[in-house]
Design an enzyme around this catalytic site. Structure first.
Site, PDB file in Angstrom:
ATOM      1  CB  THR A 289      25.276   1.518  33.946  1.00  0.00           C
ATOM      2  OG1 THR A 289      26.229   1.117  34.949  1.00  0.00           O
ATOM      3  CG2 THR A 289      24.621   0.284  33.344  1.00  0.00           C
ATOM      4  CB  CYS A 290      26.174   6.185  35.844  1.00  0.00           C
ATOM      5  SG  CYS A 290      25.088   5.417  37.055  1.00  0.00           S
TER       6      CYS A 290
ATOM      7  CB  SER B  29      24.081  -1.834  42.990  1.00  0.00           C
ATOM      8  OG  SER B  29      23.471  -2.628  41.998  1.00  0.00           O
TER       9      SER B  29
ATOM     10  CG  PHE C  95      16.570  -4.888  42.450  1.00  0.00           C
ATOM     11  CD1 PHE C  95      16.817  -6.195  42.052  1.00  0.00           C
ATOM     12  CD2 PHE C  95      16.623  -4.594  43.788  1.00  0.00           C
ATOM     13  CE1 PHE C  95      17.095  -7.196  42.974  1.00  0.00           C
ATOM     14  CE2 PHE C  95      16.892  -5.579  44.728  1.00  0.00           C
ATOM     15  CZ  PHE C  95      17.131  -6.878  44.316  1.00  0.00           C
ATOM     16  CD  GLU C  96      17.392   2.985  38.260  1.00  0.00           C
ATOM     17  OE1 GLU C  96      18.359   3.286  37.535  1.00  0.00           O
ATOM     18  OE2 GLU C  96      16.714   3.820  38.869  1.00  0.00           O
TER      19      GLU C  96
ATOM     20  CB  THR D 147      13.880  14.244  29.954  1.00  0.00           C
ATOM     21  OG1 THR D 147      13.992  14.453  28.534  1.00  0.00           O
ATOM     22  CG2 THR D 147      13.636  15.569  30.632  1.00  0.00           C
ATOM     23  N   GLY D 148      16.475  11.586  30.051  1.00  0.00           N
ATOM     24  CA  GLY D 148      16.635  10.153  29.803  1.00  0.00           C
ATOM     25  C   GLY D 148      16.151   9.385  31.013  1.00  0.00           C
TER      26      GLY D 148
ATOM     27  N   GLY E 141      17.135  10.995  34.321  1.00  0.00           N
ATOM     28  CA  GLY E 141      16.384  12.246  34.448  1.00  0.00           C
ATOM     29  C   GLY E 141      14.934  12.005  34.819  1.00  0.00           C
TER      30      GLY E 141
END
Length: 417
Positions: free
Chosen positions: A56-57, A112, A118-119, A193-194, A197
């Site tokens: 992830t980022c 996090s 919670f993503e 637009t992922g 986005g």
């Protein structure tokens, strides 16, 4: 041979995160979906019995069983742009119980970058699902991720750790709200637009009164699906340069492996705020050479604090109680699982001894009662097995030695889960 080798596999969690790795280094170790697929294929070919990968980022991590953690480190470095030398400086390697604790902390949002985000649990679910499609999830890891999911659900419903909107996408909107007058109208372009986005777009609509939002994506129909939902404008990818020239704010979340925006695309003297929400960075640092451009990366956005996030700290103890509760249930299952094969083999051995004794004495004893003999012998077997099971539970640190002794005394077949 395979069973003997499997006995020496240990559960590890290895990786890098925002805690010690800056955005550039996280970008070096990030894994594209194709890279994760290739990594899993190689892991299976190399005999790794169970492995899940998340990128992830904020983090790239491998959770899996290996004979040595370097097997996992090597896989990560071979499929990313990071090196072993870089990994050793900024990474972490957790083993067994510490690896379990780390997964619980990550999956419940306690680890996090924005507390309570919670993503990550959705991303973990997808990671384990992908590994399962490659038949790379063993019963241990399946049970563990289900426990983490259960803890995440309970924390979400029983505490306010996740109250209010969160995530980097929300932080970007917070930044805009803090730096521009609420009723002013900025022309905003969202490039990419992922998932990030989409979330950013929803937060922009929800928390600002700005309707001048234009979407651009390499695949135009994806942008059109989102735009239709919110009645927004969509432009072609070829119009990006033109659109930037008309914008006050450019939000970049393309998920590309290399920068997609540089100073060569910017032909305007008007003030331009660029928010880069991507890992690896999708905006070239050379845009800072332009006096009218201000570039903010997600690491800076993640440091934005507000009352909602500050309040969340108070709910950490509640979350930890829930985690401990579910983690203890997992530990009980784990303990029983460790000696279950030995107990099964012991019962089988005792059953064979019973059959041999009954067979040998059936003709020697007058009026021999087979039914009573079976009943009494089975009760004795259950009691013996129960005593051994209690002994193994009490051993804790020396359980492996106790299991090995039982195997030697009763000449049990080695069975490994």
């Amino acid at each position: 041979m395979a069973a003997a080798a499997a006995k020496h596999h240990t559960f590890y969690a290895i990786g890098i995160s925002y805690r010690k790795a800056d955005a550039e280094m996280r970008g070096a170790f990030s894994l594209s979906p194709d890279a994760i697929d290739s990594l899993l294929v190689q892991a299976k070919a190399e005999g790794i019995p169970s492995l899940a990968v998340i990128s992830t980022c904020n983090r790239t991590e491998l959770y899996g069983f290996a004979q040595h953690p370097f097997q996992l480190i090597k896989l990560l470095c071979e499929h990313s742009n990071g090196t072993v030398e870089q990994f050793e400086k900024i990474a972490y390697v957790h083993k067994n119980e510490k690896a379990n604790n780390h997964l619980f902390s990550v999956g419940t949002g306690l680890d996090s970058q924005i507390l309570g985000d919670f993503e990550i649990i959705g991303q973990l679910k997808l990671a384990f699902k992908k590994s399962k499609s490659y038949q790379l999830i063993n019963p241990y890891m399946e049970r563990l991720i289900n426990a983490v999911i259960q803890a995440s659900k309970r924390i979400k419903t029983e505490t306010d750790l996740s109250s209010g909107a969160t995530s980097v996408s929300f932080a970007s909107v917070q930044y805009i709200l803090q730096n521009f007058e609420k009723n002013s109208s900025q022309r905003i372009t969202l490039f990419g637009t992922g998932k990030i986005g989409r979330n950013t777009c929803e937060n922009l609509i929800k928390h600002t009164e700005n309707k001048e939002i234009t979407l651009i994506n390499r695949t135009k129909n994806k942008a059109e699906l989102i735009a239709g939902k919110f009645d927004l404008v969509v432009k072609d990818y070829a119009q990006l340069e033109e659109q930037i020239a008309q914008s006050d704010i450019l939000i970049v979340a393309t998920g590309a492996q290399n920068p997609t925006v540089s100073k060569d695309l910017i032909f305007t003297n008007r003030p331009l705020l660029i928010l880069d929400l991507s890992i690896p960075k999708n905006v070239n640092e050379n845009v800072r050479e332009l006096e009218n451009v201000k570039l903010i990366h997600l690491d800076e956005l993640s440091r934005i604090t507000n009352r909602t996030l500050e309040n969340r700290v108070h709910f950490i103890p509640q979350a930890e109680v829930i985690i401990n509760d579910i983690h203890n249930e997992f530990k009980l299952w784990q303990e029983s699982r460790r000696f279950a094969p030995t107990m099964s083999a012991l019962k089988n051995k005792l059953a064979l001894l019973k059959e041999a004794e009954i067979k040998g004495n059936r003709t020697k004893i007058t009026d021999f009662n087979q039914e009573q003999a079976d009943l009494i012998a089975d009760k004795i077997i259950q009691k013996i097995a129960g005593h051994f099971a209690n002994h193994l539970r009490d051993e804790e640190e020396n359980m492996e030695e106790a299991i090995e002794l039982l195997n030697k005394v009763f000449k049990l077949e080695q069975v490994v889960f």
